[in-house]
Design a protein around this motif. Structure first.
Motif, PDB file in Angstrom:
ATOM      1  N   GLU A   1       0.848  -1.184   0.000  1.00  0.00           N
ATOM      2  CA  GLU A   1       0.000   0.000   0.000  1.00  0.00           C
ATOM      3  C   GLU A   1       0.887   1.238   0.000  1.00  0.00           C
ATOM      4  OE1 GLU A   1      -2.895   2.262   3.100  1.00  0.00           O
ATOM      5  OE2 GLU A   1      -3.361   0.132   2.753  1.00  0.00           O
ATOM      6  N   LEU A   2       0.695   2.119  -0.994  1.00  0.00           N
ATOM      7  CA  LEU A   2       1.454   3.364  -1.047  1.00  0.00           C
ATOM      8  C   LEU A   2       0.733   4.466  -0.285  1.00  0.00           C
ATOM      9  CD1 LEU A   2       2.710   3.364  -4.747  1.00  0.00           C
ATOM     10  CD2 LEU A   2       3.845   2.472  -2.701  1.00  0.00           C
ATOM     11  N   ILE A   3      -0.526   4.684  -0.624  1.00  0.00           N
ATOM     12  CA  ILE A   3      -1.340   5.689   0.074  1.00  0.00           C
ATOM     13  C   ILE A   3      -2.798   5.247   0.036  1.00  0.00           C
ATOM     14  CG2 ILE A   3       0.191   7.638  -0.438  1.00  0.00           C
ATOM     15  CD1 ILE A   3      -1.877   8.490  -2.583  1.00  0.00           C
ATOM     16  N   ARG A   4      -3.586   5.865   0.898  1.00  0.00           N
ATOM     17  CA  ARG A   4      -5.046   5.731   0.847  1.00  0.00           C
ATOM     18  C   ARG A   4      -5.637   7.108   1.113  1.00  0.00           C
ATOM     19  NH1 ARG A   4      -7.781   1.846   4.033  1.00  0.00           N
ATOM     20  NH2 ARG A   4      -6.112   0.433   3.451  1.00  0.00           N
ATOM     21  N   ASN A   5      -6.889   7.278   0.821  1.00  0.00           N
ATOM     22  CA  ASN A   5      -7.503   8.596   0.981  1.00  0.00           C
ATOM     23  C   ASN A   5      -7.824   8.852   2.454  1.00  0.00           C
ATOM     24  OD1 ASN A   5      -9.562   6.567   0.632  1.00  0.00           O
ATOM     25  ND2 ASN A   5     -11.073   8.195   0.432  1.00  0.00           N
ATOM     26  N   ASP A   6      -6.801   9.272   3.195  1.00  0.00           N
ATOM     27  CA  ASP A   6      -6.995   9.534   4.617  1.00  0.00           C
ATOM     28  C   ASP A   6      -6.763  11.003   4.998  1.00  0.00           C
ATOM     29  OD1 ASP A   6      -4.249   9.534   4.303  1.00  0.00           O
ATOM     30  OD2 ASP A   6      -3.899   7.833   5.630  1.00  0.00           O
TER      31      ASP A   6
ATOM     32  N   GLU B   1      -8.464  14.897   0.266  1.00  0.00           N
ATOM     33  CA  GLU B   1      -8.612  13.823  -0.732  1.00  0.00           C
ATOM     34  C   GLU B   1     -10.055  13.361  -0.894  1.00  0.00           C
ATOM     35  OE1 GLU B   1      -4.251  11.753  -0.221  1.00  0.00           O
ATOM     36  OE2 GLU B   1      -5.822  11.299   1.221  1.00  0.00           O
TER      37      GLU B   1
END
Length: 140
Positions: A106-111, A115
């Motif tokens: 996982e690189l990023i998530r919408n947190d 975003e």
């Protein structure tokens, strides 16, 4: 590869061959990332079919190469389509560029607040010793 909804092709050259990573819908299933490869930019291309199709869908594929020459596929898990958080993943590709190997990271998530309901459209650029991840957030 699938029953329709083909989009988001990413064309790249690697080791003298041409790769199109694209999205299509599995028949009665989720959106999936697939690949087609040719020896010339104009084809003919051989389709190797789906590589990843997560339950919420997998879209926006882009290949990238690290500083040691190892290839990865980066893509978005399309969970906003099922009202869940979205994730941008990276996973190693086999030497032929046709299959994912190892485990996804996982690189990023919408947190982050800005975003909103999604992150998508990843692109990785290398400049010197640094890799920069560009992406869209909050909407298409």
């Amino acid at each position: 590869m699938g029953s329709g909804e083909f989009w988001a092709p990413e064309i790249s050259a690697y080791n003298g061959r041409y790769y199109i990573y694209y999205v299509g819908r599995h028949a009665h299933g989720p959106l999936a990332v697939a690949v087609a490869i040719a020896d010339k930019p104009g084809g003919p291309y051989k389709d190797y079919g789906p590589m990843i199709g997560q339950p919420g869908g997998s879209i926006d594929p882009v290949p990238c190469t690290d500083e040691k020459g190892k290839r990865y596929l980066v893509w978005k898990e399309d969970n906003n389509s099922i009202k869940k958080p979205t994730v941008i993943w990276a996973q190693p590709l086999n030497d032929e560029g046709t299959k994912l190997i190892g485990e996804p990271t996982e690189l990023i998530r919408n947190d982050a607040d800005w975003e909103g309901p999604l992150v998508e459209g990843p692109f990785i650029l290398r400049h010197g010793d640094w890799f920069y991840l560009f992406y869209s957030g909050s909407g298409c």
